[in-house]
Design a protein around this motif. Sequence first.
Motif, PDB file in Angstrom:
ATOM      1  N   GLY A   1       0.784  -1.228   0.000  1.00  0.00           N
ATOM      2  CA  GLY A   1       0.000   0.000   0.000  1.00  0.00           C
ATOM      3  C   GLY A   1       0.811   1.270   0.000  1.00  0.00           C
ATOM      4  N   ASP A   2       2.106   1.187   0.309  1.00  0.00           N
ATOM      5  CA  ASP A   2       2.952   2.383   0.257  1.00  0.00           C
ATOM      6  C   ASP A   2       3.051   2.878  -1.177  1.00  0.00           C
ATOM      7  N   GLU A   3       2.941   4.192  -1.357  1.00  0.00           N
ATOM      8  CA  GLU A   3       2.978   4.773  -2.697  1.00  0.00           C
ATOM      9  C   GLU A   3       4.356   5.319  -3.033  1.00  0.00           C
ATOM     10  N   VAL A   4       4.712   5.170  -4.309  1.00  0.00           N
ATOM     11  CA  VAL A   4       5.979   5.688  -4.830  1.00  0.00           C
ATOM     12  C   VAL A   4       5.660   6.595  -6.011  1.00  0.00           C
ATOM     13  N   LEU A   5       6.151   7.823  -5.979  1.00  0.00           N
ATOM     14  CA  LEU A   5       5.982   8.741  -7.095  1.00  0.00           C
ATOM     15  C   LEU A   5       7.018   8.416  -8.159  1.00  0.00           C
ATOM     16  N   VAL A   6       6.538   8.163  -9.376  1.00  0.00           N
ATOM     17  CA  VAL A   6       7.414   7.770 -10.480  1.00  0.00           C
ATOM     18  C   VAL A   6       7.131   8.683 -11.670  1.00  0.00           C
ATOM     19  N   VAL A   7       8.164   9.363 -12.142  1.00  0.00           N
ATOM     20  CA  VAL A   7       8.004  10.239 -13.295  1.00  0.00           C
ATOM     21  C   VAL A   7       7.930   9.395 -14.555  1.00  0.00           C
ATOM     22  N   ALA A   8       6.874   9.628 -15.340  1.00  0.00           N
ATOM     23  CA  ALA A   8       6.709   8.939 -16.622  1.00  0.00           C
ATOM     24  C   ALA A   8       7.061   9.905 -17.746  1.00  0.00           C
ATOM     25  N   PRO A   9       7.753   9.417 -18.785  1.00  0.00           N
ATOM     26  CA  PRO A   9       8.138   8.033 -19.082  1.00  0.00           C
ATOM     27  C   PRO A   9       9.171   7.478 -18.075  1.00  0.00           C
ATOM     28  N   TYR A  10       9.071   6.173 -17.815  1.00  0.00           N
ATOM     29  CA  TYR A  10       9.944   5.517 -16.853  1.00  0.00           C
ATOM     30  C   TYR A  10      10.498   4.229 -17.457  1.00  0.00           C
ATOM     31  N   TRP A  11      11.624   3.784 -16.914  1.00  0.00           N
ATOM     32  CA  TRP A  11      12.235   2.521 -17.331  1.00  0.00           C
ATOM     33  C   TRP A  11      11.325   1.365 -16.935  1.00  0.00           C
ATOM     34  N   THR A  12      11.285   0.351 -17.772  1.00  0.00           N
ATOM     35  CA  THR A  12      10.293  -0.719 -17.642  1.00  0.00           C
ATOM     36  C   THR A  12      10.413  -1.541 -16.355  1.00  0.00           C
ATOM     37  N   THR A  13      11.566  -1.599 -15.736  1.00  0.00           N
ATOM     38  CA  THR A  13      11.745  -2.441 -14.553  1.00  0.00           C
ATOM     39  C   THR A  13      11.183  -1.802 -13.283  1.00  0.00           C
ATOM     40  N   TYR A  14      11.130  -0.487 -13.211  1.00  0.00           N
ATOM     41  CA  TYR A  14      10.672   0.165 -11.986  1.00  0.00           C
ATOM     42  C   TYR A  14       9.276  -0.289 -11.556  1.00  0.00           C
ATOM     43  N   PRO A  15       8.278  -0.282 -12.465  1.00  0.00           N
ATOM     44  CA  PRO A  15       6.933  -0.684 -12.022  1.00  0.00           C
ATOM     45  C   PRO A  15       6.880  -2.098 -11.467  1.00  0.00           C
ATOM     46  N   GLU A  16       7.622  -3.008 -12.097  1.00  0.00           N
ATOM     47  CA  GLU A  16       7.579  -4.403 -11.659  1.00  0.00           C
ATOM     48  C   GLU A  16       8.218  -4.566 -10.279  1.00  0.00           C
ATOM     49  N   ALA A  17       9.317  -3.849 -10.044  1.00  0.00           N
ATOM     50  CA  ALA A  17       9.974  -3.940  -8.735  1.00  0.00           C
ATOM     51  C   ALA A  17       9.083  -3.370  -7.634  1.00  0.00           C
ATOM     52  N   ILE A  18       8.435  -2.257  -7.919  1.00  0.00           N
ATOM     53  CA  ILE A  18       7.535  -1.648  -6.938  1.00  0.00           C
ATOM     54  C   ILE A  18       6.351  -2.570  -6.661  1.00  0.00           C
ATOM     55  N   LYS A  19       5.792  -3.139  -7.721  1.00  0.00           N
ATOM     56  CA  LYS A  19       4.649  -4.043  -7.599  1.00  0.00           C
ATOM     57  C   LYS A  19       5.010  -5.281  -6.774  1.00  0.00           C
ATOM     58  N   LEU A  20       6.168  -5.866  -7.050  1.00  0.00           N
ATOM     59  CA  LEU A  20       6.590  -7.060  -6.317  1.00  0.00           C
ATOM     60  C   LEU A  20       6.759  -6.784  -4.828  1.00  0.00           C
ATOM     61  N   ALA A  21       7.131  -5.544  -4.499  1.00  0.00           N
ATOM     62  CA  ALA A  21       7.317  -5.166  -3.097  1.00  0.00           C
ATOM     63  C   ALA A  21       6.000  -4.831  -2.407  1.00  0.00           C
ATOM     64  N   GLY A  22       4.897  -4.877  -3.163  1.00  0.00           N
ATOM     65  CA  GLY A  22       3.595  -4.538  -2.592  1.00  0.00           C
ATOM     66  C   GLY A  22       3.278  -3.064  -2.646  1.00  0.00           C
ATOM     67  N   GLY A  23       4.164  -2.290  -3.283  1.00  0.00           N
ATOM     68  CA  GLY A  23       3.953  -0.862  -3.370  1.00  0.00           C
ATOM     69  C   GLY A  23       2.984  -0.481  -4.469  1.00  0.00           C
ATOM     70  N   VAL A  24       2.579   0.773  -4.457  1.00  0.00           N
ATOM     71  CA  VAL A  24       1.656   1.324  -5.450  1.00  0.00           C
ATOM     72  C   VAL A  24       2.369   2.444  -6.196  1.00  0.00           C
ATOM     73  N   GLN A  25       2.504   2.290  -7.489  1.00  0.00           N
ATOM     74  CA  GLN A  25       3.147   3.313  -8.306  1.00  0.00           C
ATOM     75  C   GLN A  25       2.149   4.422  -8.635  1.00  0.00           C
ATOM     76  N   VAL A  26       2.576   5.663  -8.423  1.00  0.00           N
ATOM     77  CA  VAL A  26       1.760   6.824  -8.781  1.00  0.00           C
ATOM     78  C   VAL A  26       2.536   7.591  -9.850  1.00  0.00           C
ATOM     79  N   ASP A  27       1.981   7.618 -11.059  1.00  0.00           N
ATOM     80  CA  ASP A  27       2.686   8.238 -12.173  1.00  0.00           C
ATOM     81  C   ASP A  27       2.550   9.757 -12.145  1.00  0.00           C
TER      82      ASP A  27
END
Length: 402
Positions: A119-145
């Motif tokens: 549930g922890d959110e991470v602010l990610v500037v888009a466009p972004y490298w393809t691996t970031y979303p998957e790593a955040i997702k695997l950790a249970g985090g929520v990506q906020v573009d």
Amino acid sequence: MSDRPRISARISAISESATLAVDARAKAMRAAGRPVIGFGAGEPDFPTPGYIVEAAVAAAREPRFHKYTPAGGLPELKEAIAAKTLRDSGYRVEPSQVLVTNGGKQAVYEAFATLLDPGDEVLVVAPYWTTYPEAIKLAGGVQVDVVTDETTGYLATVEQLEAARTGRTKALLFVSPSNPTGAVHTREQTVEIGRWAAEHGLWVVTDEIYEHLVYGGTEFTSIATAVPELGDRVVVLNGVAKTYAMTGWRVGWLIGPADVVKAATNLQSHATSNVANVSQMAALAAVSGDLSAVAEMRAAFDRRRRTMVRMLNEIPGVLCPEPKGAFYAYPSVKELVGRELRGRRPASSAELAELILEEAEVAVVPGEAFGTPGYFRLSYALGDEDLVEGVSRLAKLLAEAR
């Protein structure tokens, strides 16, 4: 028979790396005899410098490197990384704050796995490298573009970041120079963003793997150095892959406060144990040596960068801001989506990229992979002749769009 899924939901949700998939398809087509030119992989076309290879050869003959070594990295390499970090970015850390990882991707994964709870959110500037979303997702985090575009040079403002921040925001991912856009924040912009993050008690995870690949008078600024107010809430990710043409050696690192590094090291001790010792000794030679080989590669990348941007901007319907760093161009092709081309009418940049691969035998990565449809990423880390030939094929085909 059980009706339960064979693959876990957690792993099923992971997407294949789009950049590696494009590169693999281009290579398969070449193997089948088609003269495909690939702009997909972010991989220098230069060989690893000879003195680094020789260090690896010597290490392979050392019996002590045939055994397990500390999971967190060889002590001499951790010391060298700390010294290199001070030399290159002015950021002073102790060797105990360094974790040597199996490439930069493992550093990305372990950083988010260590920092995030579900549930922890991470602010990610888009466009972004393809691996970031998957790593955040695997950790249970929520990506906020936080979406940017070509009108701002793909740079996010503090106002955009603040608008995306919520009470659940735990971290900001800060990437400069950027993959896929080549955008580089100025020192002033970096300081403003870093102070904003510090004011709100956010962690900053900063990926600095392209630190030495900046052009045209642009300067790299480490947010860890520029904003001391961040204190012990900053994690630096880096590696030897891009700077030293060592993508296949698989050595990266994570730098952070002692408790984060200890926790991430515990994770690595169960996931992979130590990074291959021969690769670690090659990395030691790389980070301890001078940057003359890097300067030669950077000069070639700069030449190719200027050529690619000029040629792309000469194509009707294509708009390409000048990248300031890394080795990618990220042109907008939004004006070409939906237009008729060779009897087809691609409805997305992904469909347009597919058509280009089939008709022009040129492989590009569509913007869908980076969170912003309507764009292509093209790497200019390939030979000058192939670059010119590939963009020329692209221009010839796209000129037919109606």
